[in-house]
Design a protein around this motif. Structure first.
Motif, PDB file in Angstrom:
ATOM      1  N   GLN A  97      36.650  43.808  47.159  1.00 29.99           N
ATOM      2  CA  GLN A  97      35.406  43.028  47.060  1.00 29.99           C
ATOM      3  C   GLN A  97      34.857  42.709  48.451  1.00 29.99           C
ATOM      4  O   GLN A  97      33.654  42.778  48.677  1.00 29.99           O
ATOM      5  N   LYS A 102      31.083  41.928  48.637  1.00 31.95           N
ATOM      6  CA  LYS A 102      31.008  40.933  47.565  1.00 31.95           C
ATOM      7  C   LYS A 102      31.883  39.742  47.983  1.00 31.95           C
ATOM      8  O   LYS A 102      32.898  39.432  47.350  1.00 31.95           O
ATOM      9  N   GLU A 105      32.718  36.755  45.619  1.00 28.49           N
ATOM     10  CA  GLU A 105      33.714  37.149  44.619  1.00 28.49           C
ATOM     11  C   GLU A 105      35.090  37.275  45.264  1.00 28.49           C
ATOM     12  O   GLU A 105      36.108  36.860  44.688  1.00 28.49           O
ATOM     13  N   THR A 109      38.494  35.260  44.295  1.00 32.77           N
ATOM     14  CA  THR A 109      39.714  35.983  43.906  1.00 32.77           C
ATOM     15  C   THR A 109      40.897  35.542  44.747  1.00 32.77           C
ATOM     16  O   THR A 109      41.978  35.244  44.225  1.00 32.77           O
TER      17      THR A 109
END
Length: 205
Positions: A97, A102, A105, A109
Motif C-alpha cells: 500500500q 495508498k 491505508e 494496516t
C-alpha cells in the motif's frame, strides 16, 4: 534433511493430505529462505486450494520483492481473508500500500498490526516509511528509532533513520548515520537502493 522426507511423502499424497504436506514443506522453504522452492510449492498449493493463507502470503511476499504490486496486493489480501491476524501478511500488505502511495491505508494496516505485535521491528520500520511519505518526519524518526531499539543490525533501518534525520533538516546527524552505511550498501536492492542513492545525493549538497 527433513524437507526431503516430506517431498518424498508428497508423491504418495492427494487432495487435502497433499495440501497439508505442502504446508509443512512451504514452512521449511520459508525458514531456509529458499524462494524458488517456496514459490513452486505455493503455486502447487494454490492450484488445489486457492484460498490457502500461507501459500498466498508466500506469493505475495515474492511478488512484493519483484515490485509486482498489483499481484502482491491480491495475494496478500486473499491471505488475510483466510487469516485476518496473520502478522507477516499484514506488514507486507502495508508495504505494498505504501509502494502504490495508498499511505492512509498503509498506516491503518500497520497500526492494526502493531496493536497485535508491538515488538515487531519491521512493522515499526514500515510505519516510519509511511509517516515519512506523509511528511511527518518527527513521527517517522520516532518509529525508526523504536525499530532500531528492537533490531540494531538491519542496515535498512539505519538507512531509514538517516533519511528521517535529513527530512528533519538535521543534515550533520544524517551524514553521521549515513557514514556507517557505505560498507553495507551492497545489500540494498529495489527501493532501498534507490533511497540510499537519493540520500547520498541529498547529503552531498
Amino acid at each position: 534433511e527433513a524437507r526431503d522426507d516430506f517431498v518424498a511423502a508428497l508423491r504418495k499424497c492427494s487432495g487435502s493430505d497433499r495440501v497439508a504436506v505442502l504446508g509443512f514443506i512451504m514452512q521449511m522453504d520459508f525458514s531456509l529462505d529458499d524462494k524458488a522452492s517456496a514459490e513452486r510449492h505455493a503455486k502447487e498449493t494454490l492450484m488445489i486450494d486457492p484460498d490457502h493463507s500461507f501459500a498466498n502470503y508466500i506469493m505475495g511476499s515474492i511478488t512484493l520483492g519483484r515490485e509486482q504490486y498489483a499481484s502482491a496486493e491480491a495475494y496478500l489480501t486473499r491471505s488475510l481473508s483466510g487469516d485476518p491476524g496473520f502478522v507477516p501478511a499484514m506488514n507486507d500488505l502495508a508495504m505494498v500500500q505504501h509502494a502504490v502511495r495508498k499511505d492512509d491505508e498503509a498506516e491503518a494496516t500497520v497500526r492494526r498490526l502493531l496493536s497485535i505485535r508491538r515488538d515487531l521491528y519491521s512493522a515499526w520500520d514500515t510505519l516510519g516509511l509511511v509517516l515519512l511519505a506523509k511528511d511527518d518526519a518527527n513521527g517517522a524518526f520516532s518509529a525508526f528509532e523504536t525499530a532500531l531499539q528492537l533490531e540494531d543490525n538491519d542496515p535498512r533501518v539505519l538507512l531509514h533513520v538517516a533519511m528521517a534525520l535529513a527530512a528533519k533538516g538535521d543534515m550533520e546527524a544524517a551524514r553521521t548515520r549515513a557514514a556507517t552505511l557505505y560498507a553495507s550498501a551492497y545489500v540494498f536492492t529495489g527501493q532501498d537502493a534507490r533511497d540510499f542513492e537519493n540520500l547520498r545525493r541529498k547529503l552531498k549538497k
